[in-house]
Design a protein around this motif. Structure first.
Motif, PDB file in Angstrom:
ATOM      1  N   LEU A 173       0.856  -1.163  -0.072  1.00 19.34           N
ATOM      2  CA  LEU A 173      -0.158  -0.082   0.099  1.00 19.34           C
ATOM      3  C   LEU A 173       0.853   1.196  -0.049  1.00 19.34           C
ATOM      4  N   PHE A 174       2.125   1.065   0.519  1.00 14.77           N
ATOM      5  CA  PHE A 174       2.989   2.254   0.358  1.00 14.77           C
ATOM      6  C   PHE A 174       3.297   2.450  -1.080  1.00 14.77           C
ATOM      7  N   VAL A 221       4.377   6.241   6.184  1.00 19.64           N
ATOM      8  CA  VAL A 221       5.272   5.035   6.540  1.00 19.64           C
ATOM      9  C   VAL A 221       5.924   5.430   8.051  1.00 19.64           C
ATOM     10  N   ILE A 222       6.286   6.718   8.274  1.00 24.34           N
ATOM     11  CA  ILE A 222       6.357   7.089   9.925  1.00 24.34           C
ATOM     12  C   ILE A 222       5.423   6.423  10.655  1.00 24.34           C
ATOM     13  N   ALA A 223       4.246   6.786  10.616  1.00 25.31           N
ATOM     14  CA  ALA A 223       2.990   6.495  11.389  1.00 25.31           C
ATOM     15  C   ALA A 223       3.040   4.965  11.588  1.00 25.31           C
ATOM     16  N   VAL A 224       2.755   4.233  10.693  1.00 24.26           N
ATOM     17  CA  VAL A 224       2.968   2.702  10.577  1.00 24.26           C
ATOM     18  C   VAL A 224       4.091   2.127  11.226  1.00 24.26           C
ATOM     19  N   ILE A 235      -5.344   4.213   2.368  1.00 23.70           N
ATOM     20  CA  ILE A 235      -4.781   4.497   1.165  1.00 23.70           C
ATOM     21  C   ILE A 235      -5.695   4.133   0.033  1.00 23.70           C
ATOM     22  N   LEU A 236      -6.084   2.758   0.308  1.00 21.89           N
ATOM     23  CA  LEU A 236      -7.172   2.408  -0.914  1.00 21.89           C
ATOM     24  C   LEU A 236      -8.332   3.414  -0.922  1.00 21.89           C
ATOM     25  N   GLY A 237      -8.861   3.747   0.074  1.00 24.34           N
ATOM     26  CA  GLY A 237      -9.891   4.728   0.126  1.00 24.34           C
ATOM     27  C   GLY A 237      -9.399   6.163  -0.724  1.00 24.34           C
ATOM     28  N   LEU A 238      -8.237   6.487  -0.345  1.00 23.10           N
ATOM     29  CA  LEU A 238      -8.040   7.742  -0.870  1.00 23.10           C
ATOM     30  C   LEU A 238      -7.733   7.670  -2.487  1.00 23.10           C
ATOM     31  N   THR A 239      -7.204   6.516  -2.822  1.00 23.43           N
ATOM     32  CA  THR A 239      -6.734   6.310  -4.321  1.00 23.43           C
ATOM     33  C   THR A 239      -8.134   6.112  -5.119  1.00 23.43           C
TER      34      THR A 239
END
Length: 290
Positions: A76-77, A93-96, A145-149
């Motif tokens: 997803l990144f 990436v920082i948050a995950v 990420i899927l939602g925003l994409t």
């Protein structure tokens, strides 16, 4: 001016990085203090990581939730890097990474094994952390990420995919731990969503009606603070003093409400302002960039 902009950007980046680590601490508390002791599954990729950990627990190669959370997000990144934006991906990436690292490092502490308490308090802590991250322009990875994409490419919501994914997680909780735990996990999902909505107010729309005798001043000031269009209705008249007034209409997010209040104090403190909550929008509405 350029120097001020650089300082402001640096401040925003530091704030986002700090928020990412705060989110990591909160989700690790939810996981290690509540969800794991109570056998409660989270939503999205975090719930999937928990499920795989449970299924591999008694195999020769047990997998940790912390490691899986980061590994499952890696594809997803890549998607976010190419479809959403580089800066957005870096903070995601920082948050995950922060959440994975803190889940691994924070020593689990069993405060209670009561599944209802674990579901409610774990979800409330995680919902607060997720809402805080979203409010500061950070994604927590996973289905976000899927939602925003999908929204960027089609304009449509990912709500159905979210429901299907979380239904799968809740069903898995029922199969693994017993069906009462499926309901406890579902309760946690509801609490998580409610708390997240309370903290992350950017998506809640509000209709604003302003009745003023200083329309130009109000319009200039409001648009300096908030990047939204304004509809003007001339020729309104007050029934009490019969003074000619102008009515202005706009739509803002709840997140922008303090900016609106400041704009009204600066431009026309005596204006009449009416705000209707939770309106539905058809047509273009300027969303903040991620």
């Amino acid at each position: 001016m350029d120097e001020l902009q650089k300082l402001w950007k640096r401040h925003v980046y530091m704030m986002r990085a700090s928020t990412a680590f705060i989110y990591g601490i909160l989700v690790s508390i939810a996981m290690n203090f509540f969800w794991t002791p109570g056998h409660i599954y989270s939503s999205g990729i975090t719930g999937l990581a928990q499920l795989i950990t449970t299924l591999t627990k008694h195999t020769p190669f047990p997998l940790s939730t912390a490691l899986l959370l980061f590994v499952l997000n890696m594809p997803l990144f890549v998607l976010a890097w190419f479809q959403i934006g580089h800066r957005f991906t870096i903070f995601t990436v920082i948050a995950v990474f922060a959440s994975s690292f803190m889940i691994k490092m924070l020593t689990p502490l069993t405060l209670t094994t009561d599944p209802i308490i674990c579901a409610i308090f774990g979800a409330a802590i995680n919902g607060f952390g997720t809402g805080l991250a979203l409010k500061n322009g950070i994604s927590t990875g996973g289905v976000d990420i899927l939602g925003l994409t999908i929204r960027k490419r089609t304009g449509k919501s990912i709500g159905t995919i979210n429901i299907i994914f979380n239904f799968f997680i809740v069903t898995a909780a029922g199969i693994v731990y017993g069906w009462p735990y499926a309901f406890y996990s579902a309760l946690g999902l509801l609490v998580n969503a409610k708390v997240m909505d309370m903290v992350y107010t950017r998506q809640q729309k509000m209709q604003v009606m302003i009745v003023t005798t200083k329309p130009k001043s109000v319009i200039d000031c409001v648009q300096n603070h908030i990047n939204h269009g304004i509809t003007i209705i001339h020729g309104a008249e007050g029934a009490y003093m019969h003074v000619e007034k102008t009515v202005l209409f706009t739509v803002i997010s709840r997140y922008e409400l303090p900016e609106l209040r400041q704009a009204m104090r600066e431009s026309d403190p005596k204006a009449f302002v009416s705000i209707a909550d939770n309106v539905h929008i058809m047509g273009h509405f300027e969303e903040p960039s991620v």
